[in-house]
Design a protein around this motif. Structure first.
Motif, short mmCIF file in Angstrom:
data_model
loop_
_atom_site.label_atom_id
_atom_site.label_comp_id
_atom_site.label_asym_id
_atom_site.label_seq_id
_atom_site.Cartn_x
_atom_site.Cartn_y
_atom_site.Cartn_z
N GLU A 13 -35.21 110.27 73.56
CA GLU A 13 -36.09 109.72 74.45
C GLU A 13 -37.07 110.45 75.23
N ARG B 146 -38.75 102.39 78.52
CA ARG B 146 -37.22 101.40 78.48
C ARG B 146 -37.18 102.14 80.17
N VAL C 202 -38.76 107.50 79.34
CA VAL C 202 -38.04 106.69 80.51
C VAL C 202 -38.68 106.88 82.11
#
Length: 269
Positions: free
Chosen positions: A209, A181, A140
């Motif tokens: 993540e 993402r 991310v």
């Protein structure tokens, strides 16, 4: 010899099970597949394309970006065709009328190469490596971009000026067998991130993540982009940077750092 082939098949089977739990056989197959941009579909660049793809696949399967600089891999790529199960082409100029003196001979193509998983695993074993069977975190990026023209912006999922950069980031994520993402505006606001400010405190990474924060600044003097990245991984803060590059190389540097940490192959610091 039979024992060796059983071992190769076992490694491939283990990876298949891991893939099945995180996206299925398509994810597993993608680890052993790579693309290269070549000229034409004849033999001129076929060995070169196979070599590029093999290098990418070895690093991707092992979770070790450093393999790309290993001289033993360079030697192995001389016979990359022996590990290939299939390949195909896509004409990148399809739909564009050919010039009078131009056929498919000199048109750019994307060649997709599929490798034999058992043979790739066996080659990794010869190199003293093993396939990365652990969880691959979703990357991310929380990046503040200062481009050649103001104003600055955060590379969110909806930012129009970041469309090409998001595409580049996804390309490099695929090359490392990773997923990216991009945060939405609500998430960025919750983290206190804005077009002119990134908080000093690193955002907490959700399970599965890896949140990478940083700045991507254009420099006229280099010229090129200057990237500075931060990631808190397993309670430890990591910082690294790159300069004088295009943004493709900058994003590759981010992915490389995350993979090194996640696969426990080293540190980008």
């Amino acid at each position: 010899m039979m024992r060796r082939w059983r071992y190769r098949g076992l490694l491939a089977s283990v990876l298949m099970v891991v893939a099945a739990g995180s996206g299925g056989a398509e994810d597993f197959a993608a680890l052993y597949t790579a693309d290269a941009i070549v000229t034409g579909t004849d033999m001129r660049q076929r060995p070169w394309g196979f070599a590029q793809c093999l290098t990418e696949v070895l690093a991707k399967v092992a979770g070790d970006p450093q393999l790309g600089d290993d001289p033993r891999v360079a030697v192995a790529t001389e016979h990359a065709d022996r590990l290939v199960t299939a390949f195909d082409y896509v004409d990148l100029m399809a739909g564009i009328k050919k010039k009078d003196d131009q056929g498919s001979y000199d048109r750019p193509h994307r060649r997709t190469v599929h490798f034999d998983p058992a043979k790739i695993d066996a080659l990794l074993a010869e190199l003293g490596e093993t396939p990365w069977c652990g969880e691959r975190p979703v990357v991310v990026p929380v990046l503040l971009v200062h481009g050649p023209k103001p104003p600055s912006y955060v590379l969110s999922v909806d930012e129009p000026r970041g469309e090409a950069q998001r595409g580049s980031f996804r390309t490099w994520a695929d090359a490392y067998g990773m997923t990216v993402r991009f945060p939405n505006e609500t998430e960025l606001a919750g983290w206190g991130a804005a077009a002119d400010y990134l908080p000093a405190a690193l955002p907490a990474s959700a399970p599965g993540e890896a949140v990478v924060t940083g700045t991507l600044d254009w420099s006229e003097t280099l010229p090129g982009w200057v990237g500075q990245w931060r990631l808190r991984w397993h309670g430890t803060d990591h910082k690294w940077r790159i300069s004088g590059v295009n943004y493709d190389a900058a994003f590759r540097d981010i992915l490389r750092g995350v993979v090194l940490l996640a696969a426990e192959r080293g540190s980008p610091d």
